[in-house]
Design a protein around this motif. Structure first.
Motif, short mmCIF file in Angstrom:
data_model
loop_
_atom_site.label_atom_id
_atom_site.label_comp_id
_atom_site.label_asym_id
_atom_site.label_seq_id
_atom_site.Cartn_x
_atom_site.Cartn_y
_atom_site.Cartn_z
N VAL A 259 0.86 -1.13 0.11
CA VAL A 259 -0.07 -0.20 -0.12
C VAL A 259 0.86 1.15 0.04
CG1 VAL A 259 -1.86 1.27 1.33
CG2 VAL A 259 -1.90 -1.29 1.18
N TYR A 263 0.26 4.16 -2.58
CA TYR A 263 0.05 5.40 -2.17
C TYR A 263 1.17 6.38 -2.58
CZ TYR A 263 -0.80 9.18 1.30
OH TYR A 263 -1.10 10.22 1.81
N THR A 264 2.48 6.26 -2.55
CA THR A 264 3.50 7.16 -2.88
C THR A 264 3.38 7.37 -4.39
OG1 THR A 264 4.93 6.48 -1.25
CG2 THR A 264 5.93 7.59 -3.17
N TYR A 267 0.23 9.58 -5.46
CA TYR A 267 0.38 10.88 -4.79
C TYR A 267 1.27 11.71 -5.75
CZ TYR A 267 1.52 14.83 -1.89
OH TYR A 267 1.91 16.21 -1.40
N ILE A 327 -9.43 3.02 1.96
CA ILE A 327 -8.06 3.04 1.57
C ILE A 327 -7.82 3.75 0.21
CG2 ILE A 327 -5.80 1.67 0.91
CD1 ILE A 327 -6.67 -0.17 3.20
N LYS A 330 -9.05 7.52 0.24
CA LYS A 330 -8.49 8.45 0.97
C LYS A 330 -7.33 8.71 0.09
CE LYS A 330 -7.97 10.92 4.48
NZ LYS A 330 -8.98 12.19 4.85
N ILE A 331 -6.69 7.59 -0.53
CA ILE A 331 -5.22 7.73 -1.31
C ILE A 331 -5.62 8.87 -2.33
CG2 ILE A 331 -3.78 6.85 -3.08
CD1 ILE A 331 -3.85 4.34 -1.28
N THR A 334 -6.90 12.46 -1.13
CA THR A 334 -5.61 13.16 -0.80
C THR A 334 -4.57 13.67 -1.67
OG1 THR A 334 -5.58 11.87 1.46
CG2 THR A 334 -3.52 13.01 0.97
N THR A 346 -0.17 15.72 4.65
CA THR A 346 -0.32 14.22 4.31
C THR A 346 -0.14 13.44 5.55
OG1 THR A 346 2.06 14.30 3.66
CG2 THR A 346 0.59 14.77 1.96
N THR A 350 -1.79 9.65 5.91
CA THR A 350 -0.86 8.38 6.07
C THR A 350 -1.42 7.66 7.28
OG1 THR A 350 1.04 9.63 5.05
CG2 THR A 350 1.32 7.75 6.55
N ILE A 353 -4.85 5.61 6.30
CA ILE A 353 -4.45 4.52 5.46
C ILE A 353 -3.63 3.43 6.04
CG2 ILE A 353 -3.28 4.01 3.38
CD1 ILE A 353 -3.57 7.02 2.38
N THR A 357 -5.19 -0.19 6.51
CA THR A 357 -4.44 -1.37 6.05
C THR A 357 -4.37 -2.41 7.21
OG1 THR A 357 -3.39 0.09 4.58
CG2 THR A 357 -2.28 -2.21 4.97
#
Length: 594
Positions: A259, A263-264, A267, A327, A330-331, A334, A346, A350, A353, A357
């Motif tokens: 995840v 996410y990274t 973003y 999850i 929100k990813i 954001t 952030t 984080t 999330i 998770t």
């Protein structure tokens, strides 16, 4: 002025930092109170009063205002973030453009790249824009903004007190820790966080650790005296008592890694898209807010900070399917809010999330292997720590933070396990772009490491042992024709026994090139610098580079005890040696740490 008092009475360093830290802590604590109050005000006004949506709160949240709730209109949730983005965008673009985007990244950048200098407008505008962005439904948290606000407080006060550059950087970092310690009600993790978050490796800004401890304690005390001392999230009565549970927590590590990568990537992809989008910044922010509002229309819980999600994940009140939806929602929410330039943090997303998770994995393991996860809510707590550790690169403060946030100190072992392995596994994933990998990479420590490395290397290790020299009786005409045949512009001038007479530099003889009649009259010994600096082979390179810098020369002759030239060392050689040594040390450090 507090700093003038320190100087006047010659107080020891502990007295200086106690006074400065106390002042910064008080101001940062008051700033956190103002920010939290504005955040509650805007949230109740936009979401509750106008849209009729009552955002669920975390256990430790304090309700300050009691707006009447209007009739719930889901379609209004689409527009609320847009209205908030419009107001905050006008403030950002007009008064402080540096307050757009993630606050934590901006605070880190100000320390590394701007020597801790932050304009006084920043904490003021950041307080307003972030409270409006988050309160109107933008997906982000207050911890990034409050870290930027706290850093701004420390920076502004350091400028008022006329501190040195190093002291300003330390106080700016300490202010950042004070903000986090206050708003999260976590003084210990706030103090460690300030020293840890500046680097993506296990390096720390250790000079800031004790000052940030003082600021964090004071800011925490000021904030909690207004809003209470209870932990922010639900305190689950869970503990670690079976080594087999580490198997389940190892599965959680895999989930955090997967995840975290996703996410990274999302973003930064979204942020890159908005960066190249050919629209004015105002329209970019409005577009990002509109996309956030559309997600909020489908999943209202992801609007704002979303702390209640963490609470419910800890209490296992949400199903696996709902947590998976949260999850993803929100990813993207954001990424749209902050990636488009919205002023929010952030850090809280984080945590949400990470907790979600952990909640998913805890519920699944509890269902099929209950022995490994007797209390699935514990996985939400530990998942939050692991996710923070892996993305924020703050393993120590993440472990302590989740304990302070939940009031549960019985899950330290699994939190350490998950945080450490996740941190190591995600070491190449850089969520916060302003973080430096090592202290030696930071511009604020370049000179410090430059001299430290050069002190360990002797001149004899790098000197050229057969230098090109010019005899003292070489005529001017011969010199002019000789220089182009070499790659140098400075030459030791020696006598017949190779003793140094001086150094001849081409730039110093150019003025004579076009004067007639000098060819046979002038020799090298008459136009060379007889006071040129020299070194011996046992000198270290730090001493050599200091001579080069103070005398503004490119070359130093290396002489023996009888002043005979046995070699030369140049500025270029020293810099190349430094770069090579730093590359070698960095590889060794990475192999040792990772």
């Amino acid at each position: 002025m507090a700093y003038n008092i320190v100087k006047k009475y010659n107080l020891p360093i502990v007295g200086k930092w106690f006074i400065l830290g106390t002042i910064v802590g008080i101001v940062a604590g008051i700033s956190a109170i103002i920010f939290y109050t504005l955040l509650q005000l805007t949230s109740q006004f936009f979401l509750q009063y106008l849209a009729g949506y009552i955002p669920p709160e975390a256990t430790g949240d304090v309700t300050i205002f009691h707006f009447p709730a209007g009739e719930f209109n889901r379609f209004l949730l689409i527009g609320m973030p847009v209205v908030g983005a419009l107001i905050s965008a006008i403030l950002i673009l007009k008064f402080a453009p540096e307050t757009e985007g993630a606050g934590l990244d901006a605070a880190i950048s100000s320390i590394h790249k701007n020597k801790g200098l932050i304009r006084w407008q920043v904490p003021v505008i950041k307080t307003l824009t972030s409270s409006i962005t988050i309160g109107s439904g933008g997906s982000g948290g207050g911890e990034g903004p409050i870290s930027h606000i706290g850093a701004g407080v420390g920076s502004v006060l350091s400028q008022i007190f006329h501190l040195t550059e190093k002291e300003r950087r330390i106080l700016t970092a300490a202010g950042m820790g004070a903000g986090v310690g206050a708003i999260f009600r976590s003084p210990l993790s706030g103090a460690i966080f300030a020293a840890e978050v500046l680097y993506s490796s296990s390096d720390m800004e250790y000079e800031a650790l004790l000052p940030s401890t003082i600021t964090s304690i004071i800011a925490y005390s000021v904030f909690c005296s207004m809003f209470g001392w209870s932990p922010l999230f639900y305190s689950l009565n869970a503990s670690f008592s079976n080594p087999l549970e580490l198997i389940g927590y190892t599965i959680l590590i895999i989930g955090c890694i997967f995840v975290g990568h996703f996410y990274t990537k999302v973003y930064h992809k979204v942020k890159s898209y908005f960066d190249v989008l050919k629209l004015k910044k105002l329209y970019k922010m409005l577009f990002g807010a509109l996309l956030t509002g559309l997600i909020g229309f489908l999943v209202p819980d992801v609007m704002g900070a979303g702390y209640s999600i963490i609470d419910r994940a800890i209490q296992s009140d949400l199903s696996v399917n709902i947590l998976l939806v949260i999850i993803l929602a929100k990813i993207f929410a954001t990424a749209f809010t902050i990636g488009s330039g919205g002023s929010a943090g952030t850090f809280a997303p984080t945590m949400v999330i990470g907790a979600s998770t952990g909640g998913v994995i805890g519920l699944l393991i509890n269902k099929y292997f209950p022995l490994l996860a007797p209390m699935p809510g514990a996985y939400a707590i530990v998942g939050m720590a692991g996710f923070l550790s892996g993305l924020a690169k703050t393993p120590l403060s993440a472990i302590i933070m989740v304990s302070e946030l939940t009031g549960n100190y019985q899950l330290i072992v699994p939190a350490m396990w998950v945080s450490t392995i996740t941190f190591l596994s995600l070491r190449k994933v850089k969520f916060y772009k302003s973080q430096m990998q090592f202290r030696s990479d930071s511009p604020i420590h370049k000179n410090e490491y430059f001299l430290m490395v050069l002190q360990e290397i002797k001149v004899k290790d790098i000197m050229k042992k057969d230098p090109i020299v010019i005899k003292e009786d070489m005529k001017f005409d011969d010199i002019i024709h000789f220089i182009p045949t070499t790659k140098h512009n400075s030459f030791p001038v020696v006598d017949n026994e190779n003793r140094l007479v001086g150094v001849l530099r081409f730039e110093e003889i150019r003025e004579f090139v076009f004067e007639e009649g000098l060819e046979e009259l002038v020799v090298a010994s008459e136009i060379c610098d007889k006071d040129a600096p020299t070194v011996i082979k046992e000198n270290n390179l730090a001493e050599a580079i200091e001579l080069i810098g103070t005398r503004n020369v490119e070359l130093l002759p290396v002489v023996d005890e009888e002043n005979r030239v046995i070699g030369i060392v140049t500025r270029r050689d020293i810099i190349a040696t430094y770069n090579k040594e730093m590359l070698k040390q960095k590889k060794q450090t990475e192999e040792t740490i990772f």
